[in-house]
Design an enzyme around this catalytic site. Structure first.
Site, mmCIF file in Angstrom:
data_model
loop_
_atom_site.group_PDB
_atom_site.id
_atom_site.type_symbol
_atom_site.label_atom_id
_atom_site.label_comp_id
_atom_site.label_asym_id
_atom_site.label_seq_id
_atom_site.Cartn_x
_atom_site.Cartn_y
_atom_site.Cartn_z
ATOM 1 N N ASN A 139 0.882 -1.173 0.000
ATOM 2 C CA ASN A 139 0.000 0.000 0.000
ATOM 3 C C ASN A 139 0.912 1.214 0.000
ATOM 4 O O ASN A 139 1.369 1.665 1.041
ATOM 5 C CB ASN A 139 -0.905 -0.023 1.219
ATOM 6 C CG ASN A 139 -1.862 1.144 1.260
ATOM 7 O OD1 ASN A 139 -1.808 2.040 0.419
ATOM 8 N ND2 ASN A 139 -2.736 1.159 2.252
ATOM 9 N N ARG A 164 -2.583 -2.111 -3.444
ATOM 10 C CA ARG A 164 -3.791 -1.338 -3.184
ATOM 11 C C ARG A 164 -3.763 -0.082 -4.048
ATOM 12 O O ARG A 164 -2.801 0.688 -4.032
ATOM 13 C CB ARG A 164 -3.873 -0.945 -1.717
ATOM 14 C CG ARG A 164 -5.121 -0.126 -1.395
ATOM 15 C CD ARG A 164 -4.816 1.038 -0.512
ATOM 16 N NE ARG A 164 -6.008 1.841 -0.235
ATOM 17 C CZ ARG A 164 -5.984 2.974 0.445
ATOM 18 N NH1 ARG A 164 -4.857 3.449 0.912
ATOM 19 N NH2 ARG A 164 -7.089 3.660 0.652
ATOM 20 N N HIS A 202 -11.844 3.750 -0.018
ATOM 21 C CA HIS A 202 -11.770 2.831 1.124
ATOM 22 C C HIS A 202 -12.650 1.599 0.894
ATOM 23 O O HIS A 202 -13.058 0.935 1.849
ATOM 24 C CB HIS A 202 -12.186 3.508 2.436
ATOM 25 C CG HIS A 202 -11.279 4.613 2.879
ATOM 26 N ND1 HIS A 202 -11.752 5.796 3.420
ATOM 27 C CD2 HIS A 202 -9.936 4.738 2.850
ATOM 28 C CE1 HIS A 202 -10.740 6.586 3.712
ATOM 29 N NE2 HIS A 202 -9.621 5.962 3.375
ATOM 30 N N ARG A 237 -7.584 16.880 4.974
ATOM 31 C CA ARG A 237 -8.564 17.178 3.929
ATOM 32 C C ARG A 237 -9.802 17.808 4.554
ATOM 33 O O ARG A 237 -10.270 17.371 5.597
ATOM 34 C CB ARG A 237 -8.955 15.906 3.174
ATOM 35 C CG ARG A 237 -7.807 15.251 2.447
ATOM 36 C CD ARG A 237 -8.303 14.062 1.626
ATOM 37 N NE ARG A 237 -7.220 13.103 1.467
ATOM 38 C CZ ARG A 237 -7.313 11.810 1.737
ATOM 39 N NH1 ARG A 237 -8.449 11.301 2.170
ATOM 40 N NH2 ARG A 237 -6.281 11.015 1.579
ATOM 41 N N ARG A 254 -4.478 11.784 18.348
ATOM 42 C CA ARG A 254 -3.905 11.675 19.700
ATOM 43 C C ARG A 254 -3.399 13.038 20.182
ATOM 44 O O ARG A 254 -3.590 13.415 21.345
ATOM 45 C CB ARG A 254 -2.785 10.633 19.697
ATOM 46 C CG ARG A 254 -3.281 9.219 19.463
ATOM 47 C CD ARG A 254 -2.164 8.265 19.091
ATOM 48 N NE ARG A 254 -1.576 8.615 17.794
ATOM 49 C CZ ARG A 254 -0.724 7.854 17.127
ATOM 50 N NH1 ARG A 254 -0.354 6.696 17.652
ATOM 51 N NH2 ARG A 254 -0.236 8.223 15.966
ATOM 52 N N GLU A 300 -7.328 -4.595 5.433
ATOM 53 C CA GLU A 300 -7.261 -4.353 3.998
ATOM 54 C C GLU A 300 -6.198 -5.218 3.328
ATOM 55 O O GLU A 300 -6.371 -5.672 2.192
ATOM 56 C CB GLU A 300 -6.977 -2.873 3.739
ATOM 57 C CG GLU A 300 -8.117 -1.946 4.160
ATOM 58 C CD GLU A 300 -7.746 -0.492 4.063
ATOM 59 O OE1 GLU A 300 -8.065 0.141 3.046
ATOM 60 O OE2 GLU A 300 -7.131 0.019 5.022
#
Length: 402
Positions: free
Chosen positions: A7, A95, A184, A245, A288, A388
């Site tokens: 990925n 991916r 996704h 975004r 976090r 994934e």
């Protein structure tokens, strides 16, 4: 059959090596901060097992090529490697974020596929260039080894026109294929199947709202196991508030910024994709750090968190209206799986719609598939860890078998 899943992003490479006979992860890891002054490679051998072995390299990693060379060196290392040579790897699965309307299924990489992915870069400028870099490097390192592309957009191919069309001049769809594609999909498809299994229902009879919440976030309305609407659009920019975004925003912002700030269209695109979202509101794009800042009294961090929960609730409400009967909300991905505050903010005030969290279950540190809804909740609230990489490996194996 041993499959390497890659990925590859704009400044990172995430990978897993899987033995598909048992669907066991032999090793996994990630290369981060590619092209920055200091890069990092975190590599795990037998991840999750009692014998797990971790290796961390901190050094400049200027390009994806150099990052992948480091990864292959660890995988095939004479002392700590998990395969003897690259020839032991059966296939490489990639991916791919954006398949547009050119790709409606996973497929072997050919020159035509690479050409198609290159044409689609304007639809996923943050992701597809990195994916292409990953393919080029893998072809160099694994000459003759089958390469397979697995597209995030395929799961959303079942959306009806009323959901995927924009109310723009129709010829823009005919000429340029301007429409909602959604992303996704590998994750939404995987957790849909796992949630149906958890609920003990056939996937074809299961209605869900799946929430993939991470640095990039999207929501999907799933009816009878199939995507019927999703929050991301033509590109991964639309929809929920994300790390960098902006998500949903009035298109008239573009000319306003051009006139007021003297920005060209490419600078505005960079601003909305890389400088907005949490980062734009409070200067931080890691959830976090935002929680720490909220605890320290940072008003803008709290605003970012409130906006995140509010936007999520708006989408949940709209998808409840679309689906009618909903079996469960399904939280997944880094924030969805690990952040009880984010889950609580998303479900807050939805009790009148049949969604009610159990506070203690939500806070419990369990990391496996679980139901965190109150006993009297009409809609179950599940946390299903996404995988994934396993889904990509399964699809890669299926393409080879076909």
């Amino acid at each position: 059959m041993i499959i390497l899943v890659i990925n590859s992003g704009s400044s990172s490479i995430k990978y897993q090596l899987l033995d598909m006979r048992t669907e066991t992860v032999l090793c996994s890891g990630g290369v981060e901060r590619i092209g920055e002054a200091q890069g990092v490679l975190n590599h795990k051998i037998a991840p999750g097992s009692p014998a797990e072995d971790k290796i961390t390299l901190n050094q400049p990693i200027p390009t994806h090529e150099e990052g992948m060379h480091l990864v292959i060196g660890l995988i095939t290392d004479a002392k700590r490697g998990v395969v003897k040579s690259t020839s032991d790897i059966t296939a490489v699965g990639h991916r791919i974020v954006q398949g547009g309307d050119l790709f409606n299924a996973s497929c072997l990489v050919t020159d035509a596929v690479v050409e198609g992915l290159t044409k689609l870069i304007p639809l996923a400028p943050v992701h597809n260039p990195g994916h292409l870099a990953g393919i080029r490097v893998a072809q160099q390192l694994f000459p003759g080894t089958p390469q397979v592309t697995v597209f995030d957009t395929v799961f959303h191919q079942t959306m009806p026109p009323r959901a995927f069309m924009y109310a723009l001049p129709y010829e823009l769809y005919e000429e340029l294929k301007v429409r909602r594609y959604g992303f996704h999909g590998t994750s939404h498809g995987y957790v849909t199947a796992e949630a149906a299994k958890f609920l003990g229902k056939p996937v074809g009879e299961t209605n869900l709202i799946t929430l993939h919440l991470g640095n990039g976030s999207s929501m999907c309305a799933v009816k009878g196991g199939k995507s019927v609407d999703t929050s991301m659009g033509l590109t991964p920019l639309e929809g929920l508030i994300m790390g960098t975004r902006c998500g949903d925003a009035d298109l008239a912002i573009y000319p306003l910024l051009g006139d007021a700030k003297g920005l060209d269209i490419h600078q505005i695109n960079d601003l909305t994709n890389k400088q907005s979202g949490f980062k734009g509101i409070c200067g931080m794009n890691d959830m976090r750090d935002i929680h720490d800042a909220v605890a320290a009294g940072d008003a803008r961090a709290k605003l970012a968190l409130d906006m995140f929960g509010y936007r999520n609730r708006k989408y949940v409400g709209s998808y409840l209206a679309i689906l009618g009967r909903v079996d469960a909300l399904v939280f997944t991905a880094g924030i969805g799986e690990n952040d009880p505050v984010a889950r609580e903010l998303t479900c807050r005030g939805l009790e009148h719609l049949g969604i009610k969290l159990d506070h203690e279950l939500n806070l419990a540190p369990n990391r496996g598939p679980r139901d965190i809804a109150a006993a009297d909740s009409l809609v179950r609230v599940l946390v299903i860890p996404t995988n994934e990489e396993l889904e990509i490996a399964r699809q890669t194996a299926a393409v080879l078998s076909a």
